[in-house]
Scaffold this motif. Sequence first.
Motif, PDB file in Angstrom:
ATOM      1  N   ASP A   1      -9.030   1.645  13.170  1.00 47.44           N
ATOM      2  CA  ASP A   1      -9.478   2.570  12.127  1.00 47.44           C
ATOM      3  C   ASP A   1      -8.683   2.357  10.839  1.00 47.44           C
ATOM      4  N   ALA A   2      -7.370   2.193  10.973  1.00 51.46           N
ATOM      5  CA  ALA A   2      -6.521   2.003   9.798  1.00 51.46           C
ATOM      6  C   ALA A   2      -6.854   0.695   9.084  1.00 51.46           C
TER       7      ALA A   2
ATOM      8  N   TYR B   1     -15.893  -3.729  12.510  1.00 48.20           N
ATOM      9  CA  TYR B   1     -15.147  -2.706  13.245  1.00 48.20           C
ATOM     10  C   TYR B   1     -15.133  -3.012  14.742  1.00 48.20           C
ATOM     11  N   GLU B   2     -16.246  -3.476  15.262  1.00 45.47           N
ATOM     12  CA  GLU B   2     -16.303  -3.841  16.674  1.00 45.47           C
ATOM     13  C   GLU B   2     -15.313  -4.956  16.991  1.00 45.47           C
ATOM     14  N   ALA B   3     -15.213  -5.936  16.083  1.00 39.16           N
ATOM     15  CA  ALA B   3     -14.261  -7.030  16.286  1.00 39.16           C
ATOM     16  C   ALA B   3     -12.822  -6.521  16.250  1.00 39.16           C
ATOM     17  N   LEU B   4     -12.530  -5.586  15.358  1.00 42.99           N
ATOM     18  CA  LEU B   4     -11.182  -5.018  15.290  1.00 42.99           C
ATOM     19  C   LEU B   4     -10.841  -4.251  16.562  1.00 42.99           C
ATOM     20  N   CYS B   5     -11.809  -3.480  17.072  1.00 43.59           N
ATOM     21  CA  CYS B   5     -11.565  -2.690  18.284  1.00 43.59           C
ATOM     22  C   CYS B   5     -11.345  -3.578  19.503  1.00 43.59           C
ATOM     23  N   ALA B   6     -11.858  -4.795  19.459  1.00 47.69           N
ATOM     24  CA  ALA B   6     -11.644  -5.722  20.560  1.00 47.69           C
ATOM     25  C   ALA B   6     -10.220  -6.267  20.568  1.00 47.69           C
ATOM     26  N   ARG B   7      -9.527  -6.151  19.446  1.00 50.06           N
ATOM     27  CA  ARG B   7      -8.178  -6.718  19.326  1.00 50.06           C
ATOM     28  C   ARG B   7      -7.084  -5.662  19.278  1.00 50.06           C
ATOM     29  N   TYR B   8      -7.410  -4.460  18.801  1.00 52.51           N
ATOM     30  CA  TYR B   8      -6.388  -3.455  18.540  1.00 52.51           C
ATOM     31  C   TYR B   8      -6.779  -2.109  19.153  1.00 52.51           C
ATOM     32  N   PRO B   9      -5.795  -1.227  19.385  1.00 53.53           N
ATOM     33  CA  PRO B   9      -6.126   0.148  19.762  1.00 53.53           C
ATOM     34  C   PRO B   9      -6.976   0.789  18.669  1.00 53.53           C
ATOM     35  N   VAL B  10      -7.814   1.731  19.045  1.00 57.44           N
ATOM     36  CA  VAL B  10      -8.756   2.333  18.094  1.00 57.44           C
ATOM     37  C   VAL B  10      -8.057   2.903  16.852  1.00 57.44           C
ATOM     38  N   PRO B  11      -6.916   3.629  16.971  1.00 58.92           N
ATOM     39  CA  PRO B  11      -6.288   4.158  15.747  1.00 58.92           C
ATOM     40  C   PRO B  11      -5.871   3.044  14.772  1.00 58.92           C
ATOM     41  N   VAL B  12      -5.424   1.921  15.312  1.00 63.99           N
ATOM     42  CA  VAL B  12      -5.036   0.802  14.450  1.00 63.99           C
ATOM     43  C   VAL B  12      -6.272   0.150  13.838  1.00 63.99           C
TER      44      VAL B  12
ATOM     45  N   GLU C   1     -10.006   1.112   7.143  1.00 64.44           N
ATOM     46  CA  GLU C   1      -9.768   1.851   5.901  1.00 64.44           C
ATOM     47  C   GLU C   1      -9.202   0.923   4.825  1.00 64.44           C
ATOM     48  N   GLY C   2      -8.281   0.044   5.237  1.00 66.01           N
ATOM     49  CA  GLY C   2      -7.724  -0.909   4.290  1.00 66.01           C
ATOM     50  C   GLY C   2      -8.768  -1.871   3.762  1.00 66.01           C
ATOM     51  N   ALA C   3      -9.686  -2.285   4.627  1.00 65.76           N
ATOM     52  CA  ALA C   3     -10.753  -3.196   4.208  1.00 65.76           C
ATOM     53  C   ALA C   3     -11.665  -2.528   3.190  1.00 65.76           C
ATOM     54  N   VAL C   4     -11.940  -1.256   3.379  1.00 63.03           N
ATOM     55  CA  VAL C   4     -12.784  -0.518   2.426  1.00 63.03           C
ATOM     56  C   VAL C   4     -12.080  -0.423   1.072  1.00 63.03           C
TER      57      VAL C   4
ATOM     58  N   ALA D   1       0.812  -1.215   0.000  1.00 65.52           N
ATOM     59  CA  ALA D   1       0.000   0.000   0.000  1.00 65.52           C
ATOM     60  C   ALA D   1       0.846   1.266   0.000  1.00 65.52           C
ATOM     61  N   VAL D   2       2.108   1.166   0.428  1.00 70.27           N
ATOM     62  CA  VAL D   2       3.003   2.324   0.437  1.00 70.27           C
ATOM     63  C   VAL D   2       3.089   2.964  -0.946  1.00 70.27           C
ATOM     64  N   ALA D   3       3.011   2.144  -1.988  1.00 71.85           N
ATOM     65  CA  ALA D   3       3.164   2.629  -3.362  1.00 71.85           C
ATOM     66  C   ALA D   3       1.857   3.114  -3.968  1.00 71.85           C
ATOM     67  N   GLU D   4       0.784   3.134  -3.191  1.00 70.10           N
ATOM     68  CA  GLU D   4      -0.535   3.476  -3.716  1.00 70.10           C
ATOM     69  C   GLU D   4      -1.018   4.799  -3.111  1.00 70.10           C
ATOM     70  N   PRO D   5      -1.093   5.864  -3.910  1.00 71.79           N
ATOM     71  CA  PRO D   5      -1.403   7.202  -3.375  1.00 71.79           C
ATOM     72  C   PRO D   5      -2.722   7.288  -2.635  1.00 71.79           C
ATOM     73  N   ASP D   6      -3.702   6.450  -2.987  1.00 68.16           N
ATOM     74  CA  ASP D   6      -4.997   6.553  -2.317  1.00 68.16           C
ATOM     75  C   ASP D   6      -5.010   5.879  -0.952  1.00 68.16           C
ATOM     76  N   ALA D   7      -3.926   5.208  -0.589  1.00 73.71           N
ATOM     77  CA  ALA D   7      -3.809   4.588   0.738  1.00 73.71           C
ATOM     78  C   ALA D   7      -3.223   5.611   1.698  1.00 73.71           C
ATOM     79  N   THR D   8      -4.050   6.106   2.612  1.00 76.81           N
ATOM     80  CA  THR D   8      -3.624   7.176   3.513  1.00 76.81           C
ATOM     81  C   THR D   8      -3.876   6.835   4.978  1.00 76.81           C
ATOM     82  N   ASP D   9      -4.129   5.585   5.283  1.00 77.23           N
ATOM     83  CA  ASP D   9      -4.415   5.194   6.655  1.00 77.23           C
ATOM     84  C   ASP D   9      -3.152   5.260   7.509  1.00 77.23           C
ATOM     85  N   LEU D  10      -3.324   5.173   8.811  1.00 76.50           N
ATOM     86  CA  LEU D  10      -2.225   5.291   9.766  1.00 76.50           C
ATOM     87  C   LEU D  10      -1.101   4.296   9.499  1.00 76.50           C
TER      88      LEU D  10
END
Length: 306
Positions: A260-261, A247-258, A264-267, A107-116
């Motif tokens: 969120d990122a 998103y709820e499942a992700l928040c149960a495993r990771y800090p909220v900023p992560v 964004e990748g899933a979208v 994703a580093v090489a993809e300009p539309d990828a702007t997540d944390l």
Amino acid sequence: MILLTGVTGTVGRLVAERLRTPSAAAPEEPVRLLSRDPRRIAALAGPRTEVVGGDFADPGSLAVALKGVRTALLVTADPLSPAHDEHFVTAARSAGVRHLVKLSAQAVAEPDATDLITRWQRDSEDLIRASGLGWTFLRPRAFMSNTLGWARSIRDEGVVRGMNGTSPNATVDPRDIADTAVLSLTDSDTDTVTDAGAGSGSGSGHTGRAYALTGPAAISPVQQVAVLSEVLERPLRFVEVTRDQAYEALCARYPVPVADALMEGAVRQRSGAKARVEPTVERLLGRPAGTYRSWAADHLRAFRPV
């Protein structure tokens, strides 16, 4: 001396295993493994492999670990701690390291990828480029081994729950990433530093190269579940969840900023942004990239009921 970080993780451990025994792909060269808890990787020690303690948050420990090192594999895992990369690069430069192989992301090489997470990896690559050190960037798509996260629900229920069930991703076998890392660590041309661009594999050595690593075909979660069903010889089904549930499942495993990122990748995956297949693995390794079916067949034990 080669130094490996991230050895308790998927790719780092595979690289350590490959470098432990001399071969045509992994010539005889002393290897040092860095871990915050050396006891966790003690089994990887050997006649030419030593284990040392150290922490990305402790620059002094990094200075000791990097003494005498020619090339290093850098694997950091916390986008909320960018200082870890800074500490390692500074210590590597001071120790006279000539070449860093960095595990990054496509994703580093993809300009539309702007997540944390992508911004963190992008900043890390920029930091290494500016350091004056030789570098190679490994930019994989999602690991096929990420589906090990389904193992419990497959064993217990025969069900996989997730979003983007029909959205393809050109997932890559971690063993292919590890083989590419070994090649980059042991066959680098540290006198030439040019950014050859993602997927480039021409020229001598691997310094100044950014390698886009994918599997041989894009595959959706529904298709992955179908493959697992076939190789397990057991009916399985994929259940699509809502974005809020995911998103709820992700928040149960990771800090909220992560979380969120990752959302964004899933979208982005739903839009088809992760489906492109690159020929880099075959070009570098001289063999086709591993398929998801092959990876699944070699990891059936994890998915079988106990």
